[in-house]
Design an enzyme around this catalytic site. Structure first.
Site, PDB file in Angstrom:
ATOM      1  N   GLU A  64       0.687  -1.007  -0.027  1.00 47.32           N
ATOM      2  CA  GLU A  64       0.071  -0.044  -0.040  1.00 47.32           C
ATOM      3  C   GLU A  64       0.909   1.349  -0.086  1.00 47.32           C
ATOM      4  O   GLU A  64       1.916   1.232   0.511  1.00 47.32           O
ATOM      5  CB  GLU A  64      -0.890  -0.120   1.342  1.00 47.32           C
ATOM      6  CG  GLU A  64      -1.778  -1.153   1.256  1.00 47.32           C
ATOM      7  CD  GLU A  64      -2.572  -1.144   2.765  1.00 47.32           C
ATOM      8  OE1 GLU A  64      -3.729  -1.881   2.824  1.00 47.32           O
ATOM      9  OE2 GLU A  64      -1.949  -1.017   3.740  1.00 47.32           O
ATOM     10  N   ARG A 120       3.163   4.756  16.110  1.00 45.63           N
ATOM     11  CA  ARG A 120       2.265   5.450  15.924  1.00 45.63           C
ATOM     12  C   ARG A 120       0.702   4.694  15.906  1.00 45.63           C
ATOM     13  O   ARG A 120      -0.097   5.409  16.325  1.00 45.63           O
ATOM     14  CB  ARG A 120       2.360   6.188  14.379  1.00 45.63           C
ATOM     15  CG  ARG A 120       2.032   5.569  13.314  1.00 45.63           C
ATOM     16  CD  ARG A 120       0.490   5.426  12.861  1.00 45.63           C
ATOM     17  NE  ARG A 120       0.185   4.926  11.459  1.00 45.63           N
ATOM     18  CZ  ARG A 120      -0.468   4.066  11.047  1.00 45.63           C
ATOM     19  NH1 ARG A 120      -1.440   3.504  12.086  1.00 45.63           N
ATOM     20  NH2 ARG A 120      -0.782   3.846  10.058  1.00 45.63           N
ATOM     21  N   GLN A 148       2.808  -6.061  17.540  1.00 41.91           N
ATOM     22  CA  GLN A 148       2.210  -4.724  18.107  1.00 41.91           C
ATOM     23  C   GLN A 148       1.800  -4.930  19.556  1.00 41.91           C
ATOM     24  O   GLN A 148       1.893  -3.753  20.277  1.00 41.91           O
ATOM     25  CB  GLN A 148       0.645  -4.608  17.317  1.00 41.91           C
ATOM     26  CG  GLN A 148       0.856  -4.008  16.074  1.00 41.91           C
ATOM     27  CD  GLN A 148       1.055  -2.543  16.055  1.00 41.91           C
ATOM     28  OE1 GLN A 148       1.022  -1.749  17.041  1.00 41.91           O
ATOM     29  NE2 GLN A 148       1.437  -1.660  15.047  1.00 41.91           N
ATOM     30  N   THR A 209      -4.709  -9.447  15.494  1.00 45.04           N
ATOM     31  CA  THR A 209      -4.375 -10.500  14.848  1.00 45.04           C
ATOM     32  C   THR A 209      -4.026 -10.344  13.409  1.00 45.04           C
ATOM     33  O   THR A 209      -4.482  -9.515  12.867  1.00 45.04           O
ATOM     34  CB  THR A 209      -5.587 -11.993  15.159  1.00 45.04           C
ATOM     35  OG1 THR A 209      -6.685 -11.152  14.290  1.00 45.04           O
ATOM     36  CG2 THR A 209      -5.922 -11.951  16.195  1.00 45.04           C
ATOM     37  N   ASP A 235      -7.763  -4.723   8.640  1.00 44.98           N
ATOM     38  CA  ASP A 235      -7.301  -3.445   8.147  1.00 44.98           C
ATOM     39  C   ASP A 235      -7.061  -3.637   6.395  1.00 44.98           C
ATOM     40  O   ASP A 235      -6.355  -3.061   5.797  1.00 44.98           O
ATOM     41  CB  ASP A 235      -5.867  -3.313   8.490  1.00 44.98           C
ATOM     42  CG  ASP A 235      -4.964  -4.473   8.450  1.00 44.98           C
ATOM     43  OD1 ASP A 235      -5.479  -5.338   7.844  1.00 44.98           O
ATOM     44  OD2 ASP A 235      -3.749  -4.184   8.814  1.00 44.98           O
TER      45      ASP A 235
END
Length: 347
Positions: A64, A120, A148, A209, A235
């Protein structure tokens, strides 16, 4: 040999320098300061050019580009998401980014963003939690204990004041890793045997996950009233973590609806299902949590303005430090019209 001019040089923050910057300042102060930059940019949301990220999907993952700009600077992030990578010894997510001057188009920062994206994302999650989590929340469930996990736990500690994290992952080794990394953090860290066990007594529930599929990490009967759900794993199209019925019982908060409706948990709902944009909450133009029994849901997919904030933060933070190198990546001929002559004279 001709040395490059100052116009040819761009500050570059490597992974090593990013880690040195974070460790020198301390991860919790960095998370708090970064959240401040993100909050400031959310509060001036209308100032930005906004577009959903440009995604190239394959059977293996997604690559992306995430661009945005204000009147002064343009920023973009290149990022991938490949859930299979971990089994092959690669990171699931890697990234780098550029911040440029709108006035002349010259880059003013090139930086790694694999570490910075984790920072972030965690800072954004906890910032949103400051507005939406139940008052006095102290316990967070962390379902998905991968890359994360620790960033999220420490951000919620630093920004929202949690003191306990309940961990669960389908891979016990991931939980063991998180337990080791969070030792001495000041958090009470509790390993759990199931998702149901993890959410017991938690006022904040974070799901993170990596499987690129429709999944049900949280079922409807697992979620009672008065909790805040920080859903950061869904996402991309075809990737969710929550049962649809949870969404129907929740007040849903999003970054940028045109992107979230494609990629987030709300891809399971009708296109006109009501959501609240977070920038409006932060500006006081829309309510956040208004009832102790309310279920609030941050349907997080990550948006380019958050990366822009992170780029601004690093650009400011490296000033007058040694946490960067200067790269010769811009051609700067003596005569701007004579690029060919510059090349020939270098022979």
């Amino acid at each position: 040999m001709n040395l490059p001019s100052q116009k040819a040089l761009v500050p570059f923050v490597s992974v090593a320098n990013m880690m040195a910057l974070v460790n020198t300042a301390g991860i919790e102060p960095v998370l708090r300061d970064l959240a401040g930059y993100i909050e400031a940019d959310f509060k001036r949301w209308p100032d930005f050019d906004k577009t959903p990220r440009v995604a190239s999907h394959s059977a293996d993952g997604v690559i992306e580009l995430m661009p945005t700009a204000d009147a002064d600077n343009y920023g973009f992030k290149y990022v991938n998401g490949h859930p299979k990578n971990m089994k092959e010894g690669y990171q699931t997510v890697t990234a780098f980014g550029v911040l440029s001057s709108v006035a002349n188009g010259y880059p003013i920062l090139l930086t790694e963003m694999t570490v910075l994206t984790a920072l972030r994302t965690a800072a954004t999650s906890a910032l949103v939690g400051k507005y939406l989590a139940p008052k006095g929340a102290r316990v967070m469930a962390m379902i998905g204990n991968g890359a994360q996990c620790e960033f999220q736990a420490l951000a919620f500690k630093a920004i929202c004041g949690i003191d306990t994290v309940r961990l669960y992952d389908v891979d016990p080794k991931a939980t063991e890793k998180a337990l080791c990394n969070l030792a001495g953090s000041g958090l009470t860290v509790i390993p759990c045997r199931s998702g149901e066990d993890a959410i017991e007594g938690a006022q904040i529930i974070t799901t993170c996950t990596a499987d690129k599929q429709y999944a049900t990490i949280l079922t409807d009967n697992m979620i009672g009233s008065g909790v805040h759900i920080n859903a950061i794993g869904g996402d991309c199209p075809g990737k969710t973590e929550l049962h649809r019925d949870i969404l129907l019982r929740s007040d849903i908060f999003v970054e940028y609806p045109p992107q979230t409706r494609i990629e987030g948990e709300i891809q399971q709902l009708e296109d006109n299902h009501p959501v609240t944009e977070l920038w409006q909450v932060m500006r006081g133009e829309a309510p956040g949590r208004s009832d102790p029994r309310q279920i609030t849901l941050f349907d997080s997919v990550g948006f380019a303005i958050e990366d822009f904030s992170a780029l601004r933060f690093i650009h400011d933070r490296i000033r007058d430090t040694t946490f960067f190198d200067l790269l010769d990546i811009l051609a700067d001929p003596d005569d701007p019209r004579d690029l060919f002559g510059m090349v020939r004279r270098a022979a």
